[in-house]
Design a protein around this motif. Structure first.
Motif, PDB file in Angstrom:
ATOM      1  N   CYS A  22       0.822  -1.216   0.000  1.00 32.74           N
ATOM      2  CA  CYS A  22       0.000   0.000   0.000  1.00 32.74           C
ATOM      3  C   CYS A  22       0.857   1.268   0.000  1.00 32.74           C
ATOM      4  N   ILE A  23       1.971   1.233   0.714  1.00 33.79           N
ATOM      5  CA  ILE A  23       2.874   2.390   0.723  1.00 33.79           C
ATOM      6  C   ILE A  23       3.449   2.607  -0.669  1.00 33.79           C
ATOM      7  N   ILE A  24       3.898   1.530  -1.295  1.00 38.19           N
ATOM      8  CA  ILE A  24       4.425   1.638  -2.671  1.00 38.19           C
ATOM      9  C   ILE A  24       3.343   2.173  -3.600  1.00 38.19           C
ATOM     10  N   GLY A  25       2.123   1.633  -3.472  1.00 37.06           N
ATOM     11  CA  GLY A  25       1.025   2.089  -4.316  1.00 37.06           C
ATOM     12  C   GLY A  25       0.711   3.560  -4.113  1.00 37.06           C
ATOM     13  N   SER A  26       0.734   4.000  -2.852  1.00 38.17           N
ATOM     14  CA  SER A  26       0.428   5.407  -2.562  1.00 38.17           C
ATOM     15  C   SER A  26       1.514   6.333  -3.102  1.00 38.17           C
ATOM     16  N   ALA A  36      -4.748  10.298 -10.763  1.00 34.90           N
ATOM     17  CA  ALA A  36      -4.501   9.140  -9.896  1.00 34.90           C
ATOM     18  C   ALA A  36      -4.649   9.482  -8.420  1.00 34.90           C
ATOM     19  N   VAL A  37      -5.037  10.727  -8.125  1.00 32.38           N
ATOM     20  CA  VAL A  37      -5.130  11.162  -6.738  1.00 32.38           C
ATOM     21  C   VAL A  37      -6.196  10.381  -5.972  1.00 32.38           C
ATOM     22  N   GLU A  38      -7.290  10.058  -6.634  1.00 33.14           N
ATOM     23  CA  GLU A  38      -8.352   9.295  -5.977  1.00 33.14           C
ATOM     24  C   GLU A  38      -7.846   7.912  -5.578  1.00 33.14           C
ATOM     25  N   LEU A  39      -7.066   7.296  -6.459  1.00 26.91           N
ATOM     26  CA  LEU A  39      -6.484   5.986  -6.154  1.00 26.91           C
ATOM     27  C   LEU A  39      -5.499   6.105  -5.001  1.00 26.91           C
ATOM     28  N   HIS A  40      -4.755   7.214  -4.989  1.00 26.25           N
ATOM     29  CA  HIS A  40      -3.835   7.488  -3.883  1.00 26.25           C
ATOM     30  C   HIS A  40      -4.596   7.539  -2.561  1.00 26.25           C
ATOM     31  N   ALA A  41      -5.769   8.140  -2.583  1.00 17.61           N
ATOM     32  CA  ALA A  41      -6.589   8.238  -1.369  1.00 17.61           C
ATOM     33  C   ALA A  41      -7.032   6.851  -0.896  1.00 17.61           C
ATOM     34  N   TYR A  42      -7.403   5.994  -1.838  1.00 19.81           N
ATOM     35  CA  TYR A  42      -7.829   4.646  -1.461  1.00 19.81           C
ATOM     36  C   TYR A  42      -6.684   3.846  -0.835  1.00 19.81           C
ATOM     37  N   PHE A  43      -5.483   4.047  -1.350  1.00 17.65           N
ATOM     38  CA  PHE A  43      -4.328   3.403  -0.719  1.00 17.65           C
ATOM     39  C   PHE A  43      -4.171   3.936   0.710  1.00 17.65           C
ATOM     40  N   GLY A  44      -4.422   5.231   0.883  1.00 15.79           N
ATOM     41  CA  GLY A  44      -4.349   5.823   2.212  1.00 15.79           C
ATOM     42  C   GLY A  44      -5.364   5.225   3.162  1.00 15.79           C
TER      43      GLY A  44
END
Length: 226
Positions: A22-26, A36-44
């Motif tokens: 998840c850290i790598i993904g974020s 890709a910010v929304e996907l970043h939020a989901y990783f968060g």
């Protein structure tokens, strides 16, 4: 013949590697594009779920997963640095400090992320509940804290390399298999209380962890989406 001791239970191992993923993904999604910010939020959100689970598991989990088994104090740190302490199956005092530091830094990151508002592509789910001045401060902390996380991750990787290169100790393998192999000639270097107790890692332990994780995930999803 080497003695095999179960140190890390399956929930801890899964937590560790899912957190890494998840850290790598974020990190990747925040640097790709605004889309890709929304996907970043989901990783968060996933990281937040993992962290809350880890805190709970730190009180009810197996022997070496519990915070009480590796909370360092000044004397234990000094003894370890001076080479006066026994070897540790779980986290040594310095390793424990790095674990707590990383958990804290990641907690700051995900909590502040809930209040971020870049006024372009993303607004955190809790940003609407606080004044703009607070949103601005928390957004700055969220951005600046990245440097702290990068530094702690770098130190973590460096420590793994150091122990492998200079102490001949593979810290990664036990986090994959759950087991630590102790040579009979080295048993005297460990506390007898450690060598005599495997961490619980049975079906009941794993089912409890799964239920806790699901409950945490549902609770976080509720508060984020309401």
């Amino acid at each position: 013949m080497k003695k095999i001791i179960r140190v890390w239970d399956l929930p801890i191992r899964l937590f560790h590697w899912l957190l890494v993923a998840c850290i790598i993904g974020s990190l990747i999604t925040i640097h790709v594009s605004d889309s890709a910010v929304e996907l970043h939020a989901y990783f968060g959100y996933c990281i937040l779920t993992l962290l809350v689970f880890r805190v709970i598991w730190g009180f009810v989990g197996s022997r070496h997963a519990r915070f009480s088994s590796f909370i360092p104090n000044r004397q234990s740190i000094l003894n370890y640095l001076e080479g006066k302490s026994p070897q540790f199956l779980g986290h040594n005092p310095i390793g424990a400090l790095s674990v707590f530091a990383l958990l804290f830094a990641l907690s700051v990151q995900v909590v502040t992320g809930l209040f971020v508002d870049d006024e372009i592509a993303f607004q955190g789910p809790f940003a609407k509940y606080v004044p703009n001045a607070v949103v601005s401060i928390l957004s700055e902390i969220h951005e600046g804290n990245q440097v702290v996380i990068y530094a702690l991750i770098a130190l973590h990787i460096l420590a793994i390399w150091y122990y492998r290169k200079f102490k001949g100790e593979n810290l990664v393998k036990p986090m994959i298999t759950g087991d630590k192999e102790i040579d009979p000639s080295e048993e005297a270097n460990y506390l007898p209380s450690d060598l005599g107790h495997n961490s619980k890692d049975g079906v009941l332990q794993r089912v409890l962890a799964l239920l806790l994780f699901v409950l945490v995930a549902v609770a976080i999803s509720y508060f984020i989406t309401r």
